[in-house]
Design a protein around this motif. Structure first.
Motif, PDB file in Angstrom:
ATOM      1  N   SER A  69       0.858  -1.182   0.000  1.00 24.98           N
ATOM      2  CA  SER A  69       0.000   0.000   0.000  1.00 24.98           C
ATOM      3  C   SER A  69       0.891   1.228   0.000  1.00 24.98           C
ATOM      4  O   SER A  69       2.098   1.126   0.146  1.00 24.98           O
ATOM      5  N   GLY A  70       0.272   2.369  -0.183  1.00 27.85           N
ATOM      6  CA  GLY A  70       1.024   3.617  -0.161  1.00 27.85           C
ATOM      7  C   GLY A  70       1.224   4.172  -1.548  1.00 27.85           C
ATOM      8  O   GLY A  70       0.606   3.729  -2.519  1.00 27.85           O
ATOM      9  N   PRO A  71       2.110   5.166  -1.683  1.00 27.70           N
ATOM     10  CA  PRO A  71       2.324   5.802  -2.977  1.00 27.70           C
ATOM     11  C   PRO A  71       2.975   4.848  -3.972  1.00 27.70           C
ATOM     12  O   PRO A  71       3.669   3.922  -3.594  1.00 27.70           O
ATOM     13  N   GLY A  72       2.708   5.071  -5.230  1.00 27.83           N
ATOM     14  CA  GLY A  72       3.297   4.227  -6.264  1.00 27.83           C
ATOM     15  C   GLY A  72       2.272   3.792  -7.287  1.00 27.83           C
ATOM     16  O   GLY A  72       2.623   3.234  -8.312  1.00 27.83           O
ATOM     17  N   GLY A  73       1.004   4.001  -6.997  1.00 28.65           N
ATOM     18  CA  GLY A  73      -0.050   3.703  -7.956  1.00 28.65           C
ATOM     19  C   GLY A  73      -0.138   2.232  -8.319  1.00 28.65           C
ATOM     20  O   GLY A  73      -0.056   1.347  -7.470  1.00 28.65           O
ATOM     21  N   GLN A  74      -0.284   1.971  -9.614  1.00 29.34           N
ATOM     22  CA  GLN A  74      -0.487   0.625 -10.106  1.00 29.34           C
ATOM     23  C   GLN A  74       0.696  -0.288  -9.791  1.00 29.34           C
ATOM     24  O   GLN A  74       0.521  -1.469  -9.518  1.00 29.34           O
ATOM     25  N   ALA A  75       1.883   0.251  -9.771  1.00 29.76           N
ATOM     26  CA  ALA A  75       3.078  -0.553  -9.508  1.00 29.76           C
ATOM     27  C   ALA A  75       3.016  -1.204  -8.124  1.00 29.76           C
ATOM     28  O   ALA A  75       3.468  -2.326  -7.952  1.00 29.76           O
ATOM     29  N   THR A  76       2.453  -0.520  -7.144  1.00 30.39           N
ATOM     30  CA  THR A  76       2.366  -1.107  -5.808  1.00 30.39           C
ATOM     31  C   THR A  76       1.037  -1.800  -5.566  1.00 30.39           C
ATOM     32  O   THR A  76       0.983  -2.756  -4.810  1.00 30.39           O
ATOM     33  N   ASN A  77      -0.006  -1.340  -6.189  1.00 30.66           N
ATOM     34  CA  ASN A  77      -1.324  -1.885  -5.907  1.00 30.66           C
ATOM     35  C   ASN A  77      -1.575  -3.241  -6.576  1.00 30.66           C
ATOM     36  O   ASN A  77      -2.394  -4.015  -6.109  1.00 30.66           O
ATOM     37  N   LYS A  78      -0.891  -3.553  -7.671  1.00 29.88           N
ATOM     38  CA  LYS A  78      -1.155  -4.798  -8.387  1.00 29.88           C
ATOM     39  C   LYS A  78      -0.146  -5.901  -8.109  1.00 29.88           C
ATOM     40  O   LYS A  78      -0.402  -7.051  -8.425  1.00 29.88           O
ATOM     41  N   THR A  79       1.003  -5.556  -7.535  1.00 27.28           N
ATOM     42  CA  THR A  79       2.025  -6.576  -7.306  1.00 27.28           C
ATOM     43  C   THR A  79       2.044  -6.982  -5.836  1.00 27.28           C
ATOM     44  O   THR A  79       1.855  -6.158  -4.950  1.00 27.28           O
ATOM     45  N   SER A  80       2.283  -8.257  -5.607  1.00 23.12           N
ATOM     46  CA  SER A  80       2.343  -8.782  -4.236  1.00 23.12           C
ATOM     47  C   SER A  80       3.803  -8.868  -3.804  1.00 23.12           C
ATOM     48  O   SER A  80       4.373  -9.951  -3.703  1.00 23.12           O
ATOM     49  N   ASN A  81       4.408  -7.721  -3.555  1.00 26.03           N
ATOM     50  CA  ASN A  81       5.808  -7.719  -3.183  1.00 26.03           C
ATOM     51  C   ASN A  81       6.037  -7.265  -1.743  1.00 26.03           C
ATOM     52  O   ASN A  81       7.158  -7.045  -1.334  1.00 26.03           O
ATOM     53  N   VAL A  94       6.402  -9.102  11.262  1.00 27.21           N
ATOM     54  CA  VAL A  94       7.127  -8.029  10.588  1.00 27.21           C
ATOM     55  C   VAL A  94       6.562  -7.893   9.186  1.00 27.21           C
ATOM     56  O   VAL A  94       6.380  -8.886   8.481  1.00 27.21           O
ATOM     57  N   LYS A  95       6.271  -6.659   8.795  1.00 26.49           N
ATOM     58  CA  LYS A  95       5.773  -6.388   7.452  1.00 26.49           C
ATOM     59  C   LYS A  95       6.765  -5.452   6.774  1.00 26.49           C
ATOM     60  O   LYS A  95       7.084  -4.393   7.311  1.00 26.49           O
ATOM     61  N   CYS A  96       7.267  -5.852   5.620  1.00 28.92           N
ATOM     62  CA  CYS A  96       8.285  -5.060   4.937  1.00 28.92           C
ATOM     63  C   CYS A  96       7.876  -4.809   3.489  1.00 28.92           C
ATOM     64  O   CYS A  96       7.672  -5.750   2.717  1.00 28.92           O
ATOM     65  N   HIS A  97       7.771  -3.528   3.146  1.00 27.74           N
ATOM     66  CA  HIS A  97       7.463  -3.132   1.774  1.00 27.74           C
ATOM     67  C   HIS A  97       8.282  -1.893   1.452  1.00 27.74           C
ATOM     68  O   HIS A  97       7.765  -0.845   1.075  1.00 27.74           O
ATOM     69  N   GLN A  98       9.607  -2.007   1.622  1.00 29.24           N
ATOM     70  CA  GLN A  98      10.485  -0.869   1.424  1.00 29.24           C
ATOM     71  C   GLN A  98      10.859  -0.666  -0.032  1.00 29.24           C
ATOM     72  O   GLN A  98      11.130   0.446  -0.456  1.00 29.24           O
ATOM     73  N   THR A  99      10.915  -1.762  -0.811  1.00 24.39           N
ATOM     74  CA  THR A  99      11.295  -1.662  -2.216  1.00 24.39           C
ATOM     75  C   THR A  99      10.291  -2.419  -3.070  1.00 24.39           C
ATOM     76  O   THR A  99       9.399  -3.089  -2.554  1.00 24.39           O
ATOM     77  N   ARG A 100      10.480  -2.364  -4.386  1.00 20.22           N
ATOM     78  CA  ARG A 100       9.618  -3.116  -5.301  1.00 20.22           C
ATOM     79  C   ARG A 100      10.097  -4.540  -5.483  1.00 20.22           C
ATOM     80  O   ARG A 100       9.394  -5.366  -6.038  1.00 20.22           O
ATOM     81  N   SER A 101      11.293  -4.845  -5.006  1.00 23.18           N
ATOM     82  CA  SER A 101      11.870  -6.170  -5.165  1.00 23.18           C
ATOM     83  C   SER A 101      11.469  -7.082  -4.007  1.00 23.18           C
ATOM     84  O   SER A 101      11.678  -6.757  -2.840  1.00 23.18           O
ATOM     85  N   VAL A 102      10.920  -8.245  -4.337  1.00 24.50           N
ATOM     86  CA  VAL A 102      10.509  -9.204  -3.314  1.00 24.50           C
ATOM     87  C   VAL A 102      11.729  -9.732  -2.565  1.00 24.50           C
ATOM     88  O   VAL A 102      11.713  -9.866  -1.332  1.00 24.50           O
ATOM     89  N   GLU A 103      12.801 -10.007  -3.282  1.00 14.81           N
ATOM     90  CA  GLU A 103      14.006 -10.563  -2.651  1.00 14.81           C
ATOM     91  C   GLU A 103      14.604  -9.592  -1.639  1.00 14.81           C
ATOM     92  O   GLU A 103      14.984  -9.990  -0.540  1.00 14.81           O
TER      93      GLU A 103
END
Length: 171
Positions: A69-81, A94-103
Motif C-alpha cells: 500500500s502507499g504511494p506508487g499507484g499501479q506498480a504497488t497496488n497490483k504486485t504482491s511484493n 514483521v511487514k516489509c514493503h520498502q522496495t519493489r523487489s521481493v528478494e
C-alpha cells in the motif's frame, strides 16, 4: 567482534583475450582487474555494528506475500511484493514493503525480525536498544551544545551593543 569475510579469486578462461587474462585491458575498471599474483580481494558481508543478533531458523517462520500500500499507484497496488514474516514461537509479525523487489524485501524483513527477536530476548540489554539510546544521547548532547553556543553568541552581541552605547555616551 566477529565479521564474516569472503575472499574472491578471479579465474580466467583460456579462450579469453590475453589482455583480459592479464587484467591490463584499459577499458576495464580497476575494481574488475585481476589482483596481483598471490593476492586475493577480501570483502566484508553483513552488518558489522550489530554483533550478537540471534540466528534465524527458517522452520519457525510463516512467510506471506501480500499487496503493498502507499504511494506508487499501479506498480504497488497490483504486485504482491510486500513481505509479511511471522515468528511462530513468539508471535512477532514483521511487514516489509520498502522496495519493489521481493528478494530485497525478504532480506530486510529478516533483518528487522532478527532485531525484534533480539529486543524480545534481551530486553533493555539488547544491542539494538543500546545503540538507539546512544544515538538519542548523542543527538541531545549535540542539541545542547548548539543551544549553549547560540546563547553565548547572543550574550556576546548584547555585550557589544552595550559597549557601543556606553561608548557613545562618553564621546
Amino acid at each position: 567482534m566477529s565479521r564474516i569475510f569472503t575472499s574472491f579469486r578471479f579465474v580466467f578462461h583460456e579462450s579469453w583475450p590475453l589482455a583480459l587474462r592479464n587484467g591490463s585491458c584499459p577499458s576495464r575498471s580497476p575494481l574488475l582487474r585481476a589482483p596481483p599474483a598471490g593476492l586475493t580481494y577480501v570483502s566484508a558481508a553483513g552488518k558489522k555494528d550489530l554483533l550478537d543478533l540471534p540466528v534465524l531458523n527458517e522452520d519457525e517462520f510463516e512467510e506471506q506475500f501480500v499487496r503493498g500500500s502507499g504511494p506508487g499507484g499501479q506498480a504497488t497496488n497490483k504486485t504482491s511484493n510486500c513481505v509479511v514474516l511471522k515468528h511462530i514461537p513468539t508471535g512477532i509479525v514483521v511487514k516489509c514493503h520498502q522496495t519493489r523487489s521481493v528478494e530485497i524485501n525478504r532480506k530486510r524483513a529478516r533483518e528487522i525480525m532478527r532485531e525484534k527477536l533480539d529486543v524480545a530476548d534481551k530486553g533493555e540489554l539488547s544491542e539494538v536498544l543500546l545503540k538507539k539510546k546512544e544515538s538519542v544521547l548523542r543527538k541531545q548532547d549535540k542539541k545542547k551544545k548548539a543551544h549553549e553556543n547560540l546563547e553565548r553568541k547572543k550574550q556576546y552581541k548584547e555585550a557589544l551593543v552595550a559597549d557601543s552605547k556606553h561608548g557613545n555616551d562618553t564621546v
